[in-house]
Enzyme design. Sequence first.
Site, short mmCIF file in Angstrom:
data_model
loop_
_atom_site.label_atom_id
_atom_site.label_comp_id
_atom_site.label_asym_id
_atom_site.label_seq_id
_atom_site.Cartn_x
_atom_site.Cartn_y
_atom_site.Cartn_z
CG HIS A 10 -0.40 -0.01 2.48
ND1 HIS A 10 -0.05 1.14 3.15
CD2 HIS A 10 -0.16 -0.90 3.51
CE1 HIS A 10 0.56 0.91 4.30
NE2 HIS A 10 0.47 -0.52 4.58
CD GLU A 33 -3.31 -1.37 5.67
OE1 GLU A 33 -3.27 -2.46 6.24
OE2 GLU A 33 -2.82 -0.48 6.04
CG ASP A 52 2.87 0.50 7.70
OD1 ASP A 52 2.48 -0.11 6.69
OD2 ASP A 52 2.16 0.71 8.66
CG ASP A 108 1.11 -3.74 5.28
OD1 ASP A 108 2.08 -2.94 5.53
OD2 ASP A 108 -0.19 -3.60 5.25
CG HIS A 168 0.56 2.50 12.79
ND1 HIS A 168 -0.59 1.90 12.93
CD2 HIS A 168 1.06 2.11 11.45
CE1 HIS A 168 -0.81 1.16 12.00
NE2 HIS A 168 -0.04 1.21 10.99
#
Lengths: 463, 463
Positions: free
Chosen positions: A291, A335, A303, A361, A431
């Site tokens: 993604h 995503e 990511d 991923d 994240h």
Amino acid sequence: MKRLLGWATGLWLCASGMALGSPTKAPTQDLTKLPGTQKALGDDPLATLRTTADGLISSLLSDDRMYPRLVQLCDRFGPRLSGSANLERAIDWILAELVRDGLSTAHGEPVMVPRWVRGKEELRLTSPSEQRLELLGLGGSVATPPDGLSGPVVVVQRFEELTVENARDKIVVFAPPFVSYEASVPFRRVGAIRAAEVGARAALLRSLTPQSLGTPHTGVMLYKDGVPKIPFAAIAPEAADQLLRQQRDGQRIEAKLSLHSQTLPPSPSRNIIVEVKGRERPDEVVLFGCHIDSWDVGQGAHDDAGNCVAAWSALRAVQSLRPRRTIRLVMWTNEENGSAGAKAYAAAHGNDKHVIALEADSGVFRPTGFLFSGDDAALAKVHKVAQLLAPLQASMVGMPGGGADLRPLADRGVPVVGLQVAGERYFVYHHSAADTVDKVDPVELKQVAAALAVFVYGASELW
Amino acid sequence: MKRLLGWATGLWLCASGMALGSPTKAPTQDLTKLPGTQKALGDDPLATLRTTADGLISSLLSDDRMYPRLVQLCDRFGPRLSGSANLERAIDWILAELVRDGLSTAHGEPVMVPRWVRGKEELRLTSPSEQRLELLGLGGSVATPPDGLSGPVVVVQRFEELTVENARDKIVVFAPPFVSYEASVPFRRVGAIRAAEVGARAALLRSLTPQSLGTPHTGVMLYKDGVPKIPFAAIAPEAADQLLRQQRDGQRIEAKLSLHSQTLPPSPSRNIIVEVKGRERPDEVVLFGCHIDSWDVGQGAHDDAGNCVAAWSALRAVQSLRPRRTIRLVMWTNEENGSAGAKAYAAAHGNDKHVIALEADSGVFRPTGFLFSGDDAALAKVHKVAQLLAPLQASMVGMPGGGADLRPLADRGVPVVGLQVAGERYFVYHHSAADTVDKVDPVELKQVAAALAVFVYGASELW
């Protein structure tokens, strides 16, 4: 959502001189002339395939264009949250680069994506002492009132500890110890719902990470119709553990939380689709993807920008081999917070003959194998293909598997796999502001590209 | 700044039952009856001393009160910046705990300290992409205008790169690679001065750390009369390196910085002073210390709460041994941003007969030895004392050394030492949200206490 038009099998052009700023020259040798290819060329198709796979690995492990390209993607466009100009500019650039690389089928397919925008955020402990705590609002969270909200804090480690008696009108902190991402992620997904159901005013989450330097990690969270929407943010593990200790010590804990996020109307984005047409069975598709969107902190390097660069390098490498089946690469949009890209792809292409679909991923680390979901016949084929990855020690297959963007295809019966990597450090970065390009190892990036290339080429031949 | 009155040699009381929440029972044995003490008791004073030192080490390595006490100090009062209520409440608590421990000479001596207060802070990259970057204003920085300031960014790695041509009206980023704290800290101290001298509007600093998860580190910075005061903040190493790459890539870099810090009038604080009177030479003082203030992020656990807890445990342990010279522990206030505590101590006690002064302010890790500054005779004595630490493998002595709070004493000719520790990770935590109590190892905390106890007791006997 237009259909693919104008299929063309491009040539594998050496594009190093054309790629913006690529500092190193690409290997230009014909893969069929690599040493490994010579020694085993013969009538045994599996032996031939193995030698071709060895050549692919050798070629990609010496492809030094990947890392500079990843740096460009990360540094020029920044984090790529759905709905941001950063994301659309990154997509434009990738499409242009793919075409420069001779992958002339590259195009974008429109998708409307949700648009959540982070605002100013602040969390202050006011009792037992004055303390500013690091935080990141979770993706999709509503804002607090403009002046923030204040209240007593209650810390829980399990949903079962939540009651109206202990949580009403409070700020609930979910502080489960980190065992695995999978074990803890329900707290992020439904924490705001569960806290609101017992009357909490807001919720905080111990960030989902095995290690921290005061680092909060964001991610998507959900609301439920009929349950009040309360603000929800992640705090560093150190802070959550402190609050838990303070509660056990009998201290009165109070905090003030301000989140100024906004949910704006959906906005246009694109899935990137590019393929190499199959020489014998062009209607059968080996799909692989990653993604292109990311969260809005750090650079989304692990990511999932790194896998995007690895996957497109893999596609370029297999193009000159003229695969038996069509090999299609999709870089999904959205995503992270909605899967609108995956849904749009399935709506437009769900009736294509996908023989197998892979997603990468799980960060960019040394490949170890694949996680699979599907029927027994497909499982046996995945094992056969995976054995081509013996030189990379990446032949292990586990179950179940797949990827967030593959769910709509898996629901239609397509066998799916997720690339597995030695990702012990993935959730340290994931994240957060720490997911930056310096955390990606250039050699591991090339290993991922090699694993992807061998898998999709092997599947296109063997399926 | 009152003088010490009412000296009293307290008894070493077992205070474990009295300490708030201390969960474990303290060792109550008479140190002279420990096994190690028995075997070597004789007429050789050095042998006797060595056996007593072994007993001190053994006793402190089994003192399990220290870590819970450190947790209390960190969790109940939070970060302890000069001028904060947190700091004064922590000082009140420590004074009460010292008295509970039988250290009845414990008292505070008033010091006026500067008061800088962090406000809301934000840094946004606006070109080449939209990106929020983590930051921490540096201690003492002026605020930006209320709406922030915007401008082009220039990145330098050495002061020599700064010119009026490249820096005027810009936001200067100092991005030296981290080699050592000592090598990089001048950028933090005088970066705002050097940037302002060439007309910069603001300055940013690559945080002084060897490792980062998107973590900014604060610290003190300086202005100079006659040079405009410009805002100065620290950013994560990842962000600084990104800006450097973007500059090298020829991208136009622009940013918007908002800092809402305030410098308020000085406010009252205290140095904590507690001592054990010498049995033979009470007027000769072996001084050791640490600092009780911290920065306003994290918990100041390694810097320097852990050393405070270790030092007071050490003093309690040596009290029952009736040392030959007076052993005095000082927990200075305002080490981080002004050294007002050190100056006040020197003003009040500078004429006391300090035979040696030690500071423990390099984090709480396994002790390795001492860094010394002073004359040759004192150096030889430090080596003699350090050999008592052979069981801890902490006998190495290097030069030069000391501690920030010892400078006024060193200027008066007092020999000074700094406790050295295996602090490879110290600057990973130092001055950041990561300096929390979970980063302190309970065993290493006890090792530090043992090293301090042996050093000060040995010096009081041997000097």
